[in-house]
Structure formats: structure tokens, C-alpha cells
Design a protein around this motif. Structure first.
Motif, PDB file in Angstrom:
ATOM      1  N   ASP A   1      55.661  52.842  -6.127  1.00  0.00           N
ATOM      2  CA  ASP A   1      55.056  53.529  -4.979  1.00  0.00           C
ATOM      3  C   ASP A   1      55.209  52.695  -3.706  1.00  0.00           C
ATOM      4  N   LEU A   2      54.993  51.391  -3.828  1.00  0.00           N
ATOM      5  CA  LEU A   2      55.135  50.511  -2.662  1.00  0.00           C
ATOM      6  C   LEU A   2      56.588  50.446  -2.205  1.00  0.00           C
ATOM      7  N   ARG A   3      57.499  50.336  -3.153  1.00  0.00           N
ATOM      8  CA  ARG A   3      58.906  50.235  -2.774  1.00  0.00           C
ATOM      9  C   ARG A   3      59.376  51.516  -2.069  1.00  0.00           C
ATOM     10  N   GLU A   4      58.918  52.658  -2.565  1.00  0.00           N
ATOM     11  CA  GLU A   4      59.288  53.920  -1.928  1.00  0.00           C
ATOM     12  C   GLU A   4      58.750  53.989  -0.505  1.00  0.00           C
ATOM     13  N   ARG A   5      57.540  53.457  -0.320  1.00  0.00           N
ATOM     14  CA  ARG A   5      56.924  53.495   1.003  1.00  0.00           C
ATOM     15  C   ARG A   5      57.581  52.518   1.984  1.00  0.00           C
ATOM     16  N   LEU A   6      58.030  51.365   1.510  1.00  0.00           N
ATOM     17  CA  LEU A   6      58.426  50.292   2.399  1.00  0.00           C
ATOM     18  C   LEU A   6      59.934  50.079   2.517  1.00  0.00           C
ATOM     19  N   ALA A   7      60.709  50.483   1.518  1.00  0.00           N
ATOM     20  CA  ALA A   7      62.108  50.061   1.445  1.00  0.00           C
ATOM     21  C   ALA A   7      62.960  50.613   2.583  1.00  0.00           C
ATOM     22  N   ALA A   8      62.905  51.913   2.827  1.00  0.00           N
ATOM     23  CA  ALA A   8      63.816  52.523   3.803  1.00  0.00           C
ATOM     24  C   ALA A   8      63.626  51.931   5.194  1.00  0.00           C
ATOM     25  N   ARG A   9      62.364  51.816   5.615  1.00  0.00           N
ATOM     26  CA  ARG A   9      62.121  51.272   6.954  1.00  0.00           C
ATOM     27  C   ARG A   9      62.536  49.811   7.043  1.00  0.00           C
ATOM     28  N   THR A  10      62.296  49.047   5.973  1.00  0.00           N
ATOM     29  CA  THR A  10      62.673  47.635   5.983  1.00  0.00           C
ATOM     30  C   THR A  10      64.176  47.486   6.111  1.00  0.00           C
ATOM     31  N   ARG A  11      64.923  48.238   5.321  1.00  0.00           N
ATOM     32  CA  ARG A  11      66.395  48.132   5.383  1.00  0.00           C
ATOM     33  C   ARG A  11      66.909  48.539   6.763  1.00  0.00           C
ATOM     34  N   ALA A  12      66.369  49.624   7.311  1.00  0.00           N
ATOM     35  CA  ALA A  12      66.828  50.082   8.626  1.00  0.00           C
ATOM     36  C   ALA A  12      66.527  49.053   9.712  1.00  0.00           C
ATOM     37  N   THR A  13      65.330  48.485   9.684  1.00  0.00           N
ATOM     38  CA  THR A  13      64.942  47.493  10.693  1.00  0.00           C
ATOM     39  C   THR A  13      65.806  46.246  10.600  1.00  0.00           C
ATOM     40  N   LEU A  14      66.048  45.776   9.382  1.00  0.00           N
ATOM     41  CA  LEU A  14      66.837  44.563   9.204  1.00  0.00           C
ATOM     42  C   LEU A  14      68.307  44.808   9.499  1.00  0.00           C
ATOM     43  N   ALA A  15      68.801  46.004   9.197  1.00  0.00           N
ATOM     44  CA  ALA A  15      70.194  46.316   9.520  1.00  0.00           C
ATOM     45  C   ALA A  15      70.421  46.227  11.020  1.00  0.00           C
ATOM     46  N   GLY A  16      69.473  46.754  11.800  1.00  0.00           N
ATOM     47  CA  GLY A  16      69.583  46.650  13.249  1.00  0.00           C
ATOM     48  C   GLY A  16      69.545  45.210  13.725  1.00  0.00           C
ATOM     49  N   ALA A  17      68.659  44.407  13.120  1.00  0.00           N
ATOM     50  CA  ALA A  17      68.544  43.002  13.509  1.00  0.00           C
ATOM     51  C   ALA A  17      69.819  42.234  13.165  1.00  0.00           C
ATOM     52  N   LEU A  18      70.373  42.495  11.992  1.00  0.00           N
ATOM     53  CA  LEU A  18      71.603  41.818  11.587  1.00  0.00           C
ATOM     54  C   LEU A  18      72.754  42.201  12.497  1.00  0.00           C
ATOM     55  N   ASP A  19      72.804  43.465  12.887  1.00  0.00           N
ATOM     56  CA  ASP A  19      73.855  43.938  13.781  1.00  0.00           C
ATOM     57  C   ASP A  19      73.745  43.263  15.135  1.00  0.00           C
ATOM     58  N   ARG A  20      72.528  43.210  15.680  1.00  0.00           N
ATOM     59  CA  ARG A  20      72.350  42.594  16.994  1.00  0.00           C
ATOM     60  C   ARG A  20      72.634  41.101  16.958  1.00  0.00           C
ATOM     61  N   SER A  21      72.227  40.432  15.875  1.00  0.00           N
ATOM     62  CA  SER A  21      72.436  38.990  15.801  1.00  0.00           C
ATOM     63  C   SER A  21      73.898  38.638  15.613  1.00  0.00           C
ATOM     64  N   ALA A  22      74.697  39.615  15.133  1.00  0.00           N
ATOM     65  CA  ALA A  22      76.119  39.351  14.907  1.00  0.00           C
ATOM     66  C   ALA A  22      76.966  39.554  16.155  1.00  0.00           C
ATOM     67  N   ARG A  23      76.448  40.204  17.207  1.00  0.00           N
ATOM     68  CA  ARG A  23      77.241  40.456  18.401  1.00  0.00           C
ATOM     69  C   ARG A  23      77.501  39.170  19.175  1.00  0.00           C
ATOM     70  N   VAL A  24      78.596  39.143  19.879  1.00  0.00           N
ATOM     71  CA  VAL A  24      78.938  37.977  20.681  1.00  0.00           C
ATOM     72  C   VAL A  24      78.874  38.371  22.150  1.00  0.00           C
ATOM     73  N   THR A  25      78.516  37.424  23.003  1.00  0.00           N
ATOM     74  CA  THR A  25      78.346  37.714  24.430  1.00  0.00           C
ATOM     75  C   THR A  25      79.507  37.196  25.271  1.00  0.00           C
ATOM     76  N   ARG A  26      80.481  36.534  24.640  1.00  0.00           N
ATOM     77  CA  ARG A  26      81.695  36.122  25.354  1.00  0.00           C
ATOM     78  C   ARG A  26      82.915  36.587  24.558  1.00  0.00           C
TER      79      ARG A  26
END
Length: 396
Positions: A156-181
Motif C-alpha cells: 500500500d505504501l509503495r503504491e502511494r509513494l513510488a510513482a511520485r518519487t520516481r517522477a521527482t527524482l527523474a526530473g532532478a537527475l535530468d537537471r543535474s546532468a545538464r551542462v551550462t557551457r
């Protein structure tokens, strides 16, 4: 104050607001001569009152109870009937509160070792914590039922928490991987334009790109490492449950290498069980002392890429080990580039009792300690991965 039933549980008041108030006060106060209500309960109300009396009666007053005369007597059949009654008469949130009170006030924890009792309870995070604390004493006949109860809560907890956690972290990983030069061929024009819209020049009908955003080249795309270091002392039961669920979710994200370490005065690495958080939980040993320094030493020795690593210490900071060494390890990890997060609790219950001196010392090292709800945890992890300031919730 006892757990109060919902006003919609009976129709005995005939819709009279004054009578309904008397009824509710009578259920709360217990019907002693001095309660002043003069209200008589019948039918379903009387049954509800009996269930409340069994838990909050005079026989439990010596252990912090109320004014009524009753009790469950520790009898398995009586307790099983009572568990059935409260599930009949009260909504699930109230049932869970009453179950916790029964375990605390009447010493019913040992009865949970019997399969028929486990089948009668309303499962939640707190019940899982109680079962884990009884794990070593649990007979084989009850273990299968206990695992089924724990698995239901975990899923029940995994169903409630997993999708949002993966989506939030995917965005963070994407942003942290970008380069500014970026090189010209690596420029992400869509994000570059979005990032520079404030520099639009109407007279030239163009955007001046003061900041370029580029795609990370394959050679720069590295996996993040997350180390969850979790205190398994008895007061941290709910945090252990949530940490095991989040550990499994993090381990399912391809760009994150996750390690789960639990500790008391010893250290146990449960990383190889992260595919099944139920196995993780039954690998813990709630209770005992606390040696944060030893646990951090274990984690520190296994960090291979400090600049790509986030360490999350989940503990109330009541250290039984060597305090100065503990703080020295945190300082050394931060100096090496590790992002260090200290959570006093990972639960829905707010900030627990904790060692304020150690919390202040960690804050002075740039690792502020705060309690975090499961719903807020993905945002904290995203900020840590990106190297942003942590979104610390209000203390209130």
C-alpha cells in the motif's frame, strides 16, 4: 481523552443536536455517576461504550487509563472479539489508534504472535513496527501471517509513494546532468530559450541567451549513489518501515545506486534485499542501543565517488558511540563532496524527541537535522541530488 466515535455511527439521537452532544459526551466520559450527562445508552451505543470501556476502564487506570471498570484480561478470545467489535463500530483511523493504545496500555503485544490475532487487526505502519520488534520471539506458526500483514502495508505504501518519487527524482537527475557551457552541437535550444525568456528584446524580436543549457554528453552521464543509513532503535520503528519502502523505490531507478544500512550498536547492510522491502524489514532488529559513529564509518568506507553521493542519516541522534568521531566523519564526507542529509524521523508523526546538542553540531557542519514526512521525502532527495538547499519543513 478516548477515541471518539463518528456521529454518523448510530441514529439513536433522532436528529436532536442537544441530545447528540449528550450522547457523545456520555461515550467519552464513560457513564460514571459524576459524568453529569444523565444519558442512557442502548443498542449499538451500549456496545460501542463496552468496547471503549474494555480499553479505557478502571483496570487500565494504573497504566495511564481512565475512570471505567472493565478490561480485556489478556484473554485471546476476549481480545479477538474486542478487535472485531471496534472494527464494526469505529472508522479505520480510530481503530488504529485504539489498537495502538491497547498494545501500549494492556500489554497485548505478545498476543500478536498468534495467527488468529494477526488476522483480526487493522494493519498500519505502527502495527508493522510492533511486529518487527517481536520478530525474534515470533513462533514459526505466526511468521507467515505476520509477513502477509507486513506485505499488505508495504505494498500500500509503495503504491502511494513510488510513482511520485520516481517522477521527482527523474526530473532532478535530468537537471543535474545538464551542462551550462555546452558545445554548439550539444545546446538544448528549447531549454535555453525557456531559461532566457526574461532577456527578450522586443525591438529586435529575439532572445539574448545569457545562459546556455546543453545536453550532457554520454561520458559525463554518471550514476548517483544514495546511502540510506537508518537507526533501528525501538523509537525509530515507523522510520525504518518507510525507509525500507523508499530504499526499494530508489533501487528501481536506473540512474541511482542505492545502499541501505541499518544499525543499532552493530551494523547490517541490507542492500542485497532491496528488491523486496518485506525481506528488508524482517532483516532489521528493532531495539537495542545506538552507535551512529560505527554506522557512518561503514558507509564512509564504501563511498567511491563522493561528489556523486548522497548520504541520508535517519536517526534521533541519541549517540552511544564516540561523538567527536561521528561529527568528524560527517565533516570529512562533506569536505569530500558528499551531500549529507540528516532526518530525525521519516514518518507522519512530526519531530520526535532527539538529541538537540548533536543536531546543533551537525547544523554547524552544514547538515541541518529535521523531521520529514514520507510525502516530502522525494523533494528532499531531489534537492540533495541537484545540490540545491534542502527544503526543510517548518518546525510546527
Amino acid at each position: 481523552m478516548t477515541a471518539e466515535p463518528m456521529s454518523g455511527d448510530t441514529g439513536s439521537t433522532g436528529g436532536d443536536p442537544a441530545e447528540e452532544r449528550l450522547r457523545r459526551w456520555r461515550l467519552v466520559l464513560g457513564g460514571e455517576p459524576a459524568d453529569g450527562t444523565g444519558h442512557t445508552l442502548t443498542g449499538r451505543d451500549a456496545a460501542m461504550d463496552g468496547a471503549l470501556t474494555a480499553l479505557y476502564g478502571k483496570e487500565t487506570a494504573r497504566r495511564g487509563g481512565g475512570d471505567r471498570a472493565a478490561g480485556l484480561g489478556g484473554s485471546t478470545p476476549a481480545v479477538a472479539r474486542w478487535l472485531g467489535d471496534i472494527r464494526t463500530y469505529f472508522p479505520s483511523p480510530v481503530v488504529r489508534v485504539m489498537q495502538r493504545d491497547a498494545i501500549d496500555r494492556l500489554g497485548l503485544a505478545t498476543l500478536l504472535l498468534e495467527p488468529e490475532m494477526l488476522e483480526a487487526v487493522e494493519a498500519d505502519v505502527h502495527l508493522v513496527g510492533t511486529l518487527l520488534s517481536l520478530n525474534q520471539a515470533m513462533p514459526e506458526t505466526a511468521k507467515e501471517t505476520a509477513r502477509a500483514v507486513v506485505r499488505k502495508v508495504v505494498e500500500d505504501l509503495r503504491e502511494r509513494l513510488a510513482a511520485r518519487t520516481r517522477a521527482t527524482l527523474a526530473g532532478a537527475l535530468d537537471r543535474s546532468a545538464r551542462v551550462t557551457r555546452p558545445r554548439h552541437r550539444d545546446i538544448d535550444w528549447h531549454r535555453t530559450i525557456s531559461a532566457n525568456l526574461r532577456h527578450y528584446l522586443p525591438e529586435y524580436r529575439t532572445v539574448v541567451p545569457q545562459r546556455l543549457v546543453g545536453y550532457a554528453r554520454a561520458s559525463r552521464s554518471v550514476r548517483r549513489e544514495v546511502v540510506l543509513c537508518v537507526d533501528q532503535s525501538g523509537s525509530m520503528a515507523a522510520s525504518v518501515v518507510y525507509a525500507s519502502v523508499f530504499g526499494a523505490v530508489l533501487a528501481s531507478v536506473p540512474s541511482i545506486e542505492t545502499r541501505l544500512v541499518v544499525f543499532d550498536t552493530a551494523v547490517a547492510d541490507l542492500t542485497d534485499r532491496l528488491d523486496d522491502p518485506v525481506d528488508v524489514l524482517f532483516g532489521t532488529r528493532l531495539g537495542g542501543g545506538t552507535d551512529i559513529n560505527r554506522a557512518l564509518a561503514y558507509c564512509q568506507a564504501r563511498i567511491s565517488r563522493p561528489a556523486e553521493t548522497v548520504v541520508v542519516l535517519i536517526s534521533d541522534l541519541y549517540e552511544g558511540g564516540i561523538r567527536d568521531e561521528m561529527l568528524g566523519r560527517v565533516a570529512a564526507m562533506r569536505a569530500a563532496g558528499v551531500r549529507f542529509v540528516t532526518l530525525l524521523a521519516l514518518s507522519d508523526e512530526g519531530t520526535p524527541a532527539y538529541d538537540r546538542e548533536h543536531a546543533a553540531a551537525l547544523a554547524a557542519l552544514g547538515a541541518p537535522a529535521f523531521a520529514c514526512t514520507p510525502d516530502h521525502f522525494p523533494e528532499v532527495m531531489a534537492a540533495a541530488i541537484e545540490g540545491r538547499p534542502l527544503p526543510i519543513p517548518d518546525a510546527g
